[in-house]
Design a protein around this motif. Structure first.
Motif, PDB file in Angstrom:
ATOM      1  N   GLN A 244       0.762  -1.139  -0.053  1.00  0.00           N
ATOM      2  CA  GLN A 244      -0.049  -0.143  -0.262  1.00  0.00           C
ATOM      3  C   GLN A 244       1.281   1.213  -0.028  1.00  0.00           C
ATOM      4  O   GLN A 244       1.368   1.385   1.272  1.00  0.00           O
ATOM      5  CB  GLN A 244      -0.355  -0.010   1.032  1.00  0.00           C
ATOM      6  CG  GLN A 244      -2.144   1.341   1.534  1.00  0.00           C
ATOM      7  CD  GLN A 244      -2.958   0.894   2.034  1.00  0.00           C
ATOM      8  OE1 GLN A 244      -3.504  -0.233   2.430  1.00  0.00           O
ATOM      9  NE2 GLN A 244      -3.970   1.399   1.544  1.00  0.00           N
TER      10      GLN A 244
ATOM     11  N   LYS B 226       0.973   5.476  -1.527  1.00  0.00           N
ATOM     12  CA  LYS B 226      -0.069   6.381  -1.225  1.00  0.00           C
ATOM     13  C   LYS B 226      -0.550   7.232  -2.683  1.00  0.00           C
ATOM     14  O   LYS B 226      -0.985   7.314  -3.101  1.00  0.00           O
ATOM     15  CB  LYS B 226       0.689   7.938  -0.488  1.00  0.00           C
ATOM     16  CG  LYS B 226       2.306   8.131  -1.138  1.00  0.00           C
ATOM     17  CD  LYS B 226       2.433  10.117  -0.201  1.00  0.00           C
ATOM     18  CE  LYS B 226       3.526  10.461  -1.289  1.00  0.00           C
ATOM     19  NZ  LYS B 226       4.769  11.314  -0.708  1.00  0.00           N
ATOM     20  N   ASP B 227       0.246   6.608  -3.292  1.00  0.00           N
ATOM     21  CA  ASP B 227       0.234   6.744  -4.926  1.00  0.00           C
ATOM     22  C   ASP B 227      -0.031   6.079  -5.856  1.00  0.00           C
ATOM     23  O   ASP B 227      -1.004   5.396  -7.055  1.00  0.00           O
ATOM     24  CB  ASP B 227       1.516   7.445  -5.550  1.00  0.00           C
ATOM     25  CG  ASP B 227       1.694   8.379  -5.437  1.00  0.00           C
ATOM     26  OD1 ASP B 227       1.221   9.412  -5.589  1.00  0.00           O
ATOM     27  OD2 ASP B 227       3.113   8.776  -5.265  1.00  0.00           O
ATOM     28  N   THR B 228      -0.760   4.449  -5.295  1.00  0.00           N
ATOM     29  CA  THR B 228      -1.463   3.549  -5.013  1.00  0.00           C
ATOM     30  C   THR B 228      -2.855   3.326  -4.401  1.00  0.00           C
ATOM     31  O   THR B 228      -3.511   3.416  -3.525  1.00  0.00           O
ATOM     32  CB  THR B 228      -0.229   2.341  -5.420  1.00  0.00           C
ATOM     33  OG1 THR B 228      -1.269   2.084  -3.714  1.00  0.00           O
ATOM     34  CG2 THR B 228       0.509   2.191  -5.807  1.00  0.00           C
ATOM     35  N   GLN B 229      -3.946   2.771  -5.568  1.00  0.00           N
ATOM     36  CA  GLN B 229      -5.093   2.196  -4.812  1.00  0.00           C
ATOM     37  C   GLN B 229      -5.146   0.391  -5.028  1.00  0.00           C
ATOM     38  O   GLN B 229      -5.484   0.128  -5.966  1.00  0.00           O
ATOM     39  CB  GLN B 229      -6.374   2.820  -5.849  1.00  0.00           C
ATOM     40  CG  GLN B 229      -7.475   2.483  -5.445  1.00  0.00           C
ATOM     41  CD  GLN B 229      -8.470   3.404  -6.235  1.00  0.00           C
ATOM     42  OE1 GLN B 229      -8.354   4.427  -7.268  1.00  0.00           O
ATOM     43  NE2 GLN B 229      -9.954   3.321  -5.660  1.00  0.00           N
TER      44      GLN B 229
ATOM     45  N   ILE C  30      -1.828   0.045 -14.514  1.00  0.00           N
ATOM     46  CA  ILE C  30      -1.797   1.770 -14.350  1.00  0.00           C
ATOM     47  C   ILE C  30      -3.735   1.690 -14.521  1.00  0.00           C
ATOM     48  O   ILE C  30      -4.284   2.351 -13.899  1.00  0.00           O
ATOM     49  CB  ILE C  30      -1.185   2.360 -16.116  1.00  0.00           C
ATOM     50  CG1 ILE C  30       0.275   2.423 -15.344  1.00  0.00           C
ATOM     51  CG2 ILE C  30      -1.762   3.375 -15.616  1.00  0.00           C
ATOM     52  CD1 ILE C  30       0.738   2.326 -16.348  1.00  0.00           C
ATOM     53  N   LYS C  31      -3.979   1.105 -15.684  1.00  0.00           N
ATOM     54  CA  LYS C  31      -5.617   1.326 -15.613  1.00  0.00           C
ATOM     55  C   LYS C  31      -6.165   0.234 -15.511  1.00  0.00           C
ATOM     56  O   LYS C  31      -6.292  -1.170 -17.003  1.00  0.00           O
ATOM     57  CB  LYS C  31      -6.329   1.852 -17.174  1.00  0.00           C
ATOM     58  CG  LYS C  31      -6.101   3.293 -16.994  1.00  0.00           C
ATOM     59  CD  LYS C  31      -6.383   3.911 -18.148  1.00  0.00           C
ATOM     60  CE  LYS C  31      -5.415   5.654 -18.092  1.00  0.00           C
ATOM     61  NZ  LYS C  31      -6.458   6.272 -19.129  1.00  0.00           N
TER      62      LYS C  31
ATOM     63  N   GLU D  12      -4.491  -0.658  -7.501  1.00  0.00           N
ATOM     64  CA  GLU D  12      -4.035   0.463  -9.451  1.00  0.00           C
ATOM     65  C   GLU D  12      -2.460   1.269  -9.795  1.00  0.00           C
ATOM     66  O   GLU D  12      -3.330   1.863  -8.079  1.00  0.00           O
ATOM     67  CB  GLU D  12      -4.727   0.776 -10.009  1.00  0.00           C
ATOM     68  CG  GLU D  12      -5.576   1.456 -11.183  1.00  0.00           C
ATOM     69  CD  GLU D  12      -6.986   1.907 -11.301  1.00  0.00           C
ATOM     70  OE1 GLU D  12      -6.969   2.993 -10.991  1.00  0.00           O
ATOM     71  OE2 GLU D  12      -6.917   1.339 -12.131  1.00  0.00           O
ATOM     72  N   LEU D  13      -2.319   1.573  -9.825  1.00  0.00           N
ATOM     73  CA  LEU D  13      -1.169   2.563 -10.243  1.00  0.00           C
ATOM     74  C   LEU D  13      -1.616   3.394 -10.856  1.00  0.00           C
ATOM     75  O   LEU D  13      -2.184   4.170 -11.948  1.00  0.00           O
ATOM     76  CB  LEU D  13       0.050   1.596 -10.882  1.00  0.00           C
ATOM     77  CG  LEU D  13       1.223   0.946 -10.242  1.00  0.00           C
ATOM     78  CD1 LEU D  13       1.670   0.480 -11.282  1.00  0.00           C
ATOM     79  CD2 LEU D  13       1.941   1.136  -9.061  1.00  0.00           C
ATOM     80  N   ASN D  14      -1.248   5.208  -9.927  1.00  0.00           N
ATOM     81  CA  ASN D  14      -1.757   5.786 -10.950  1.00  0.00           C
ATOM     82  C   ASN D  14      -0.811   6.836 -12.135  1.00  0.00           C
ATOM     83  O   ASN D  14      -1.141   7.154 -12.969  1.00  0.00           O
ATOM     84  CB  ASN D  14      -1.256   7.733 -10.004  1.00  0.00           C
ATOM     85  CG  ASN D  14      -3.023   7.547  -8.694  1.00  0.00           C
ATOM     86  OD1 ASN D  14      -3.894   6.394  -9.211  1.00  0.00           O
ATOM     87  ND2 ASN D  14      -2.563   7.573  -7.476  1.00  0.00           N
ATOM     88  N   ASN D  15       0.901   6.339 -11.458  1.00  0.00           N
ATOM     89  CA  ASN D  15       2.190   6.731 -12.255  1.00  0.00           C
ATOM     90  C   ASN D  15       2.668   5.193 -12.419  1.00  0.00           C
ATOM     91  O   ASN D  15       2.937   4.655 -11.380  1.00  0.00           O
ATOM     92  CB  ASN D  15       2.744   7.229 -11.767  1.00  0.00           C
ATOM     93  CG  ASN D  15       2.143   8.925 -12.096  1.00  0.00           C
ATOM     94  OD1 ASN D  15       1.729   9.535 -13.090  1.00  0.00           O
ATOM     95  ND2 ASN D  15       1.198   9.286 -10.137  1.00  0.00           N
TER      96      ASN D  15
ATOM     97  N   ASP E 237       5.845   4.703 -10.175  1.00  0.00           N
ATOM     98  CA  ASP E 237       5.167   4.267  -8.880  1.00  0.00           C
ATOM     99  C   ASP E 237       5.834   2.527  -8.229  1.00  0.00           C
ATOM    100  O   ASP E 237       6.458   3.036  -7.069  1.00  0.00           O
ATOM    101  CB  ASP E 237       3.840   4.567  -8.647  1.00  0.00           C
ATOM    102  CG  ASP E 237       3.404   5.760  -8.938  1.00  0.00           C
ATOM    103  OD1 ASP E 237       4.043   6.841  -8.720  1.00  0.00           O
ATOM    104  OD2 ASP E 237       2.245   5.885  -8.844  1.00  0.00           O
TER     105      ASP E 237
END
Length: 277
Positions: free
Chosen positions: A3, A5-8, A163-164, A178-181, A184
């Protein structure tokens, strides 16, 4: 659990303590919900050629429902009967399976059945608990669904990173991240996973995911692609002699469908897991 901060993180259905085969954990969770007692039969010794190996388990609850397969129908019924006695008497049961026909070539095996009770919060069951084998999958296209299904059948924990994320294709995975970038992934700690497979089908993402994996102690790293491109990838990352890198991923069994490709990948991972390759 991973986990950052830039992942969901979409899903997490795991307690801190788990059986090596996650199907056992699900069985126990169901027993808890129904307030059922359960017995665990473990293989404690084998001699000669046997279907099961030392350490293998079968779980039986107080409704005689079970999970795990240790041998023939006769043996399964013997284990269920042993479980009933253990649960009734609260005493461990030991028994041995010896082939009647010595010329059969079958070996012998010894079993131990132990009782665990709901009212005691299954006290002592933790000695049978291990971290499940964990597979990390990069990519969430439709072709990934068969690999997740096969890995689930093996009892492995499955985590998908992308990513998506195409949730419909990977809904059977235990965890989705899911990665925002893309970058990450380079700052994430992936060392808790045992095996990984890159199925993103994108040279750019492949390289970034591979770079992240090579910094870990993961024992199996697989990458999908044709032989020519995979050879270039080995040279690019200096992986010619790297025993944990498998590209093209999967055993050569003549796979042409996504189901058979998933089979070839899981077979190769299992072989690596058992130190056969």
């Amino acid at each position: 659990m991973l986990q950052e901060k830039d992942t969901q993180v979409f899903q997490l259905n795991w307690d801190k303590l788990m059986f090596e085969n996650k199907q056992f954990l699900k069985f126990i969770e169901n027993c808890k919900k129904e307030k059922l007692d359960l017995a665990i039969t473990s293989v404690i010794n084998t001699e000669g050629s046997t279907y099961t190996k030392s350490g293998n388990l079968m779980l039986v609850n107080s409704k005689s429902e079970f999970t795990g397969v240790l041998g023939s129908n006769f043996l399964q019924n013997k284990i269920i009967e042993s479980s009933k006695i253990a649960l009734t008497t609260n005493q461990n049961q030991e028994f041995e399976s010896i082939p009647k026909d010595e010329s059969s070539g079958h070996g012998s095996s010894k079993y131990l059945t132990e009782a665990f009770y709901f009212t005691r919060n299954y006290e002592g069951i933790d000695k049978h608990i291990k971290t499940p084998y964990s597979l990390l999958i990069f990519g969430s296209g439709a072709h990934v669904s068969s690999l997740i299904s096969m890995a689930n059948l093996m009892g492995w924990k499955t985590t998908v990173i992308d990513i998506k994320i195409n949730i419909e294709a990977v809904i059977q995975a235990d965890e989705l991240i899911e990665l925002n970038n893309l970058d990450d992934i380079l700052s994430m700690d992936l060392n808790s996973y045992n095996a990984s497979v890159i199925l993103s089908h994108s040279p750019k993402t492949d390289d970034t995911y591979l770079e992240a994996l090579l910094k870990t102690n993961i024992e199996y790293i697989g990458l999908m692609g044709n032989k020519k491109n995979m050879q270039r990838k080995k040279e690019q990352f200096n992986l010619i002699d790297d025993k944990r890198f498998f590209a093209p991923v999967g055993m050569d069994i003549g796979s042409y469908t996504h189901q058979s490709i998933a089979l070839s990948i899981c077979a190769q991972i299992e072989a690596r897991k058992n130190r056969k390759i």
